[in-house]
Design an enzyme around this catalytic site. Structure first.
Site, PDB file in Angstrom:
ATOM      1  N   LYS A  31       0.843  -1.197   0.000  1.00  0.00           N
ATOM      2  CA  LYS A  31       0.000   0.000   0.000  1.00  0.00           C
ATOM      3  C   LYS A  31       0.875   1.243   0.000  1.00  0.00           C
ATOM      4  CE  LYS A  31      -2.418   1.574   3.736  1.00  0.00           C
ATOM      5  NZ  LYS A  31      -2.219   3.036   3.802  1.00  0.00           N
ATOM      6  N   ASP A  58      -3.515   4.303  -1.802  1.00  0.00           N
ATOM      7  CA  ASP A  58      -4.457   4.732  -0.758  1.00  0.00           C
ATOM      8  C   ASP A  58      -4.442   6.255  -0.642  1.00  0.00           C
ATOM      9  OD1 ASP A  58      -6.029   4.863   1.557  1.00  0.00           O
ATOM     10  OD2 ASP A  58      -4.392   4.279   2.889  1.00  0.00           O
ATOM     11  N   LYS A  60      -7.449   8.125  -0.915  1.00  0.00           N
ATOM     12  CA  LYS A  60      -8.741   8.521  -0.328  1.00  0.00           C
ATOM     13  C   LYS A  60      -9.257   9.825  -0.940  1.00  0.00           C
ATOM     14  CE  LYS A  60      -7.715   6.493   4.247  1.00  0.00           C
ATOM     15  NZ  LYS A  60      -6.249   6.294   4.218  1.00  0.00           N
ATOM     16  N   ASP A  63     -13.655  14.933  -3.534  1.00  0.00           N
ATOM     17  CA  ASP A  63     -13.773  16.266  -4.142  1.00  0.00           C
ATOM     18  C   ASP A  63     -15.033  16.255  -5.010  1.00  0.00           C
ATOM     19  OD1 ASP A  63     -13.172  18.841  -5.282  1.00  0.00           O
ATOM     20  OD2 ASP A  63     -11.043  18.464  -4.953  1.00  0.00           O
ATOM     21  N   THR A 121     -11.130   4.683  10.705  1.00  0.00           N
ATOM     22  CA  THR A 121     -11.032   3.942  11.973  1.00  0.00           C
ATOM     23  C   THR A 121     -10.521   4.841  13.104  1.00  0.00           C
ATOM     24  OG1 THR A 121      -8.957   3.071  11.111  1.00  0.00           O
ATOM     25  CG2 THR A 121     -10.820   1.583  11.100  1.00  0.00           C
ATOM     26  N   ARG A 213       2.659  -1.361  10.790  1.00  0.00           N
ATOM     27  CA  ARG A 213       3.730  -1.430  11.776  1.00  0.00           C
ATOM     28  C   ARG A 213       4.008  -2.814  12.341  1.00  0.00           C
ATOM     29  NH1 ARG A 213       1.121   3.708  14.598  1.00  0.00           N
ATOM     30  NH2 ARG A 213      -0.617   2.669  13.568  1.00  0.00           N
TER      31      ARG A 213
HETATM   32  O1  C5P Z   1       0.617   0.446  11.111  1.00  0.00           O
HETATM   33  P1  C5P Z   1      -0.814   0.075  10.907  1.00  0.00           P
HETATM   34  O2  C5P Z   1      -1.003  -1.419  10.674  1.00  0.00           O
HETATM   35  O3  C5P Z   1      -1.743   0.639  11.944  1.00  0.00           O
HETATM   36  O4  C5P Z   1      -1.166   0.771   9.510  1.00  0.00           O
HETATM   37  C1  C5P Z   1      -2.470   0.781   8.982  1.00  0.00           C
HETATM   38  C2  C5P Z   1      -2.490   1.475   7.653  1.00  0.00           C
HETATM   39  O5  C5P Z   1      -3.829   1.505   7.191  1.00  0.00           O
HETATM   40  C3  C5P Z   1      -1.995   2.912   7.679  1.00  0.00           C
HETATM   41  O6  C5P Z   1      -1.347   3.157   6.427  1.00  0.00           O
HETATM   42  C4  C5P Z   1      -3.276   3.734   7.765  1.00  0.00           C
HETATM   43  O7  C5P Z   1      -3.160   4.986   7.155  1.00  0.00           O
HETATM   44  C5  C5P Z   1      -4.254   2.861   6.972  1.00  0.00           C
HETATM   45  N1  C5P Z   1      -5.656   3.039   7.303  1.00  0.00           N
HETATM   46  C6  C5P Z   1      -6.157   2.878   8.588  1.00  0.00           C
HETATM   47  N2  C5P Z   1      -7.499   3.077   8.822  1.00  0.00           N
HETATM   48  C7  C5P Z   1      -8.337   3.414   7.828  1.00  0.00           C
HETATM   49  C8  C5P Z   1      -7.831   3.559   6.521  1.00  0.00           C
HETATM   50  C9  C5P Z   1      -6.467   3.365   6.298  1.00  0.00           C
HETATM   51  O8  C5P Z   1      -5.428   2.548   9.505  1.00  0.00           O
HETATM   52  N3  C5P Z   1      -9.633   3.560   8.051  1.00  0.00           N
END
Ligand code: C5P
Length: 235
Positions: A31, A58, A60, A63, A121, A213
């Protein structure tokens, strides 16, 4: 589109991305988010694609319909596999996004799958009700946006694992539920509030998981990725 766990490449620049990717001997599903794309531009997508990886871009988008449609036409030319908009942009905007992607996809190629973010989220129910003036539960709002997204002809949504099953029941199993917030048992939740393990996500109806992460921050990312895959692929 494959259903491998999607690794969120939340790195500040190209150097860190390729230091990370060079550890793997296989093609991945990754991603590219706003942080990386805004720093490096479209060339980062081309360079990752040259290494044979699938890409979820990603960005998002949110507009007016005409602007999103034109932007999507350009982005489709990058040959990405999955891309997203905000469902809050409305049905005409989502339909425009789809038309733009179709127009920008070269003849004979597959159009990138298009999904919509329902509620972020990071948004709590209290915040949604107070700031967006939506007098529903978070779950009801997410479900409402999922149905709107389906009616607009898109391929699925980004949601938390906790809503995935209800969305599959309302919108069908082929309608994608892409879920971030994935952690290993006992792992650090960081800033995510609604988390699940890879096997928990599968059991609860995710079609694709996004893992950042838990892999990128691990002492041994290749080993961490393998463990995520094993749990995700387990029956
Ligand atoms: O590090 P982690 O597993 O929390 O990363 C989650 C990824 O998913 C990040 O790139 C974050 O921007 C993305 N994301 C999210 N919640 C959303 C949409 C995207 O955590 N609703």
């Amino acid at each position: 589109m494959n259903n491998k766990p999607i690794i969120a490449l939340d790195f500040p620049g190209e150097k860190e991305v390729f230091n990370f990717l060079q550890q793997f001997n296989e093609s991945l599903f990754v991603k590219v988010g706003m942080e990386l794309y805004m720093q490096e531009g479209p060339s980062i997508v081309n360079k990752i694609k040259e290494q044979g990886h699938d890409i979820f871009l990603d960005l998002k988008l949110h507009d007016i319909p005409n602007t999103v449609q034109s932007a999507m036409k350009g982005l489709a030319r990058l040959g990405i596999d999955l891309i997203n908009v905000h469902a809050a942009g409305g049905r005409p905007m989502m339909e425009g996004a789809l038309e733009g992607l179709e127009a920008g996809t070269a003849a004979g190629n597959k159009r990138p799958a298009l999904i919509a973010v329902t509620q972020l989220t990071s948004t709590t129910e209290e915040q949604m009700q107070a700031e967006q003036k939506i007098a529903l539960s978070l779950q009801e709002s997410v479900l409402h946006y999922a149905k709107l997204t389906k009616d607009a002809g898109l391929d699925g949504v980004v949601c938390s694992v906790h809503e995935a099953k209800a969305i599959a029941e309302a919108c069908g199993n082929d309608f994608l539920r892409v879920t971030p917030g994935i952690r290993m048992l006992g792992g650090d939740a960081h800033d995510q509030k609604r988390i699940a393990t890879p096997d928990g996500a599968k059991k609860d109806g995710s079609s694709l998981i996004v893992v950042g992460r838990a892999i990128t921050g691990a002492a041994n990312p290749v080993q961490a990725y393998k463990e995520v895959c094993q749990l995700w692929e387990a029956k």
